[in-house]
Write an enzyme that holds these catalytic residues in place. Structure first.
Site, mmCIF file in Angstrom:
data_model
loop_
_atom_site.group_PDB
_atom_site.id
_atom_site.type_symbol
_atom_site.label_atom_id
_atom_site.label_comp_id
_atom_site.label_asym_id
_atom_site.label_seq_id
_atom_site.Cartn_x
_atom_site.Cartn_y
_atom_site.Cartn_z
ATOM 1 N N GLU A 58 40.302 -30.551 2.908
ATOM 2 C CA GLU A 58 40.801 -31.486 1.889
ATOM 3 C C GLU A 58 42.303 -31.632 2.077
ATOM 4 O OE1 GLU A 58 40.547 -29.853 -2.122
ATOM 5 O OE2 GLU A 58 40.921 -27.838 -1.359
ATOM 6 N N LYS A 60 41.278 -23.579 -9.482
ATOM 7 C CA LYS A 60 42.530 -24.339 -9.562
ATOM 8 C C LYS A 60 43.666 -23.400 -9.973
ATOM 9 C CE LYS A 60 44.057 -28.972 -10.931
ATOM 10 N NZ LYS A 60 44.529 -29.394 -9.628
ATOM 11 N N LEU A 120 38.672 -27.741 -3.647
ATOM 12 C CA LEU A 120 38.644 -27.891 -5.090
ATOM 13 C C LEU A 120 37.648 -29.006 -5.423
ATOM 14 C CD1 LEU A 120 40.103 -26.954 -7.741
ATOM 15 C CD2 LEU A 120 41.326 -29.121 -7.585
ATOM 16 N N TYR A 143 45.686 -24.034 -13.692
ATOM 17 C CA TYR A 143 46.255 -25.244 -14.283
ATOM 18 C C TYR A 143 45.263 -26.394 -14.228
ATOM 19 C CZ TYR A 143 47.142 -27.315 -9.649
ATOM 20 O OH TYR A 143 46.997 -27.856 -8.407
HETATM 21 N N1 PMP Z 1 42.103 -30.737 -3.943
HETATM 22 C C1 PMP Z 1 43.272 -30.147 -4.255
HETATM 23 C C2 PMP Z 1 43.745 -28.992 -3.440
HETATM 24 C C3 PMP Z 1 44.019 -30.614 -5.350
HETATM 25 O O1 PMP Z 1 45.177 -30.009 -5.698
HETATM 26 C C4 PMP Z 1 43.544 -31.726 -6.080
HETATM 27 C C5 PMP Z 1 44.348 -32.290 -7.223
HETATM 28 N N2 PMP Z 1 44.313 -31.457 -8.334
HETATM 29 C C6 PMP Z 1 42.323 -32.310 -5.718
HETATM 30 C C7 PMP Z 1 41.635 -31.786 -4.633
HETATM 31 C C8 PMP Z 1 41.756 -33.471 -6.474
HETATM 32 O O2 PMP Z 1 41.247 -33.056 -7.699
HETATM 33 P P1 PMP Z 1 41.224 -34.027 -8.964
HETATM 34 O O3 PMP Z 1 40.516 -35.262 -8.523
HETATM 35 O O4 PMP Z 1 40.494 -33.276 -9.998
HETATM 36 O O5 PMP Z 1 42.648 -34.298 -9.309
#
Ligand code: PMP
Length: 303
Positions: free
Chosen positions: A180, A147, A205, A33
């Site tokens: 994270e 993701k 991620l 996603y």
């Molecule tokens: N880490 C995880 C596990 C996430 O789900 C997200 C949000 N999608 C992020 C980091 C931050 O990523 P982004 O800045 O692309 O939203």
């Protein structure tokens, strides 16, 4: 006005939108996603999100449901049909509908769902004032760079945070280092004013907001160290914050029971938020993706 969803080639009223019970997303969480912010009716950092989507798909050997150019058209159509000015776009591709069997089905028939909803962006003042996080062992799989829609540990962590009166949970690896958040990247600012965040690897991620904040920090001359940081270091940091597409950049005022930075948003955090906001507003007009950002996204190899 009723919400409209895109489901496998059709625009459907949101309350009627559905997928088959044998969709592999439903059966196996076999899909990926993306979440994009929309501001002033335009998707933010669309190319970076689509790069990451393509990378997630290719790592899982799922064929994209449509070419990037068509996807861009559908995303705009969903924004238009839902009359979104500021909001959130959600896009999901799964390995489609097939008789239940773990191995990939043939022929391949990737399913695509896109939805949109209005949201206050950047997040409202109550959140901007700062949030609390709890910490939990990182129980996730070894490919957190993908993701994937399989988010059970993230779901459980977020719920535990909510029940503890916190906004987010930060995962901690076996060596005591923060990986994270359940849905956000984690950052600290040391007492020497150095911005620290974990480097991209299969353990996190590669956040798109993370890239934007790194860029803003570089332009502002804020020293950055991309390295793992220990939970003890986080708890004694001058500042802490998290980043994500929907949260933008939120000050972290408490980690577990430890108050950070006297319980007030830090100066570096606030500056980076302003810079990030200014950057995404100008980036809406940006067509090309800087080379280094592409490279950063492609480094998610298992370690
Ligand atoms: N880490 C995880 C596990 C996430 O789900 C997200 C949000 N999608 C992020 C980091 C931050 O990523 P982004 O800045 O692309 O939203």
């Amino acid at each position: 006005m009723s919400r409209i969803a895109y489901v496998n080639g059709r625009y459907i009223p949101h309350h009627q939108a559905s997928v088959h019970i044998e969709d592999r997303g439903y059966q196996f969480a076999d899909g990926v996603y993306e979440v994009m912010a929309v501001m002033d009716g335009e998707p933010i950092d669309e190319d970076l999100h689509l790069n990451r989507l393509e990378r997630s798909l290719s790592e899982l050997r799922i064929e994209s449901a449509m070419a990037r150019a068509s996807l861009r058209v559908v995303l705009r159509e969903i924004i238009r049909r839902n009359r979104i000015r500021d909001g959130i776009l959600y896009l999901q591709m799964t390995r489609g509908v097939a008789r239940r069997d773990h191995a990939f089905p043939t022929p391949r028939q990737t399913a695509l769902v896109i939805t949109a909803r209005p949201a206050t962006l950047p997040p409202p003042d109550a959140l901007r004032a700062g949030i609390h996080v709890i910490t939990l062992p990182d129980l996730r799989w070894k490919r957190c760079d993908i993701k994937a829609i399989a988010l059970l540990p993230n779901v459980l962590a977020k719920q535990q945070a909510r029940e503890a009166g916190a906004y987010e949970a930060w995962f901690v690896d076996a060596s005591g280092h923060v990986t994270e958040g359940s849905a956000a990247n984690a950052w600290i600012v040391t007492r020497e004013g150095i911005l620290v965040t974990r480097p991209v690897s299969s353990k996190i991620l590669g956040g798109i907001t993370r890239l934007g904040v790194l860029k803003a920090a570089a332009e502002e001359g804020i020293p950055v160290e991309e390295r793992p940081f220990h939970l003890d270091e986080a708890k004694t940091a001058a500042e802490a914050f998290l980043t994500s597409t929907t949260a933008f950049l939120l000050p972290v005022l408490k980690i577990d029971d430890k108050v950070i930075g006297g319980g007030k948003p830090g100066k570096v955090t606030e500056r980076l938020f302003q810079l990030y906001l200014a950057e995404i507003k100008t980036n809406k007009k940006r067509k090309r993706i800087p080379h280094e950002e592409k490279a950063a996204l492609s480094t998610g190899n298992p370690v």
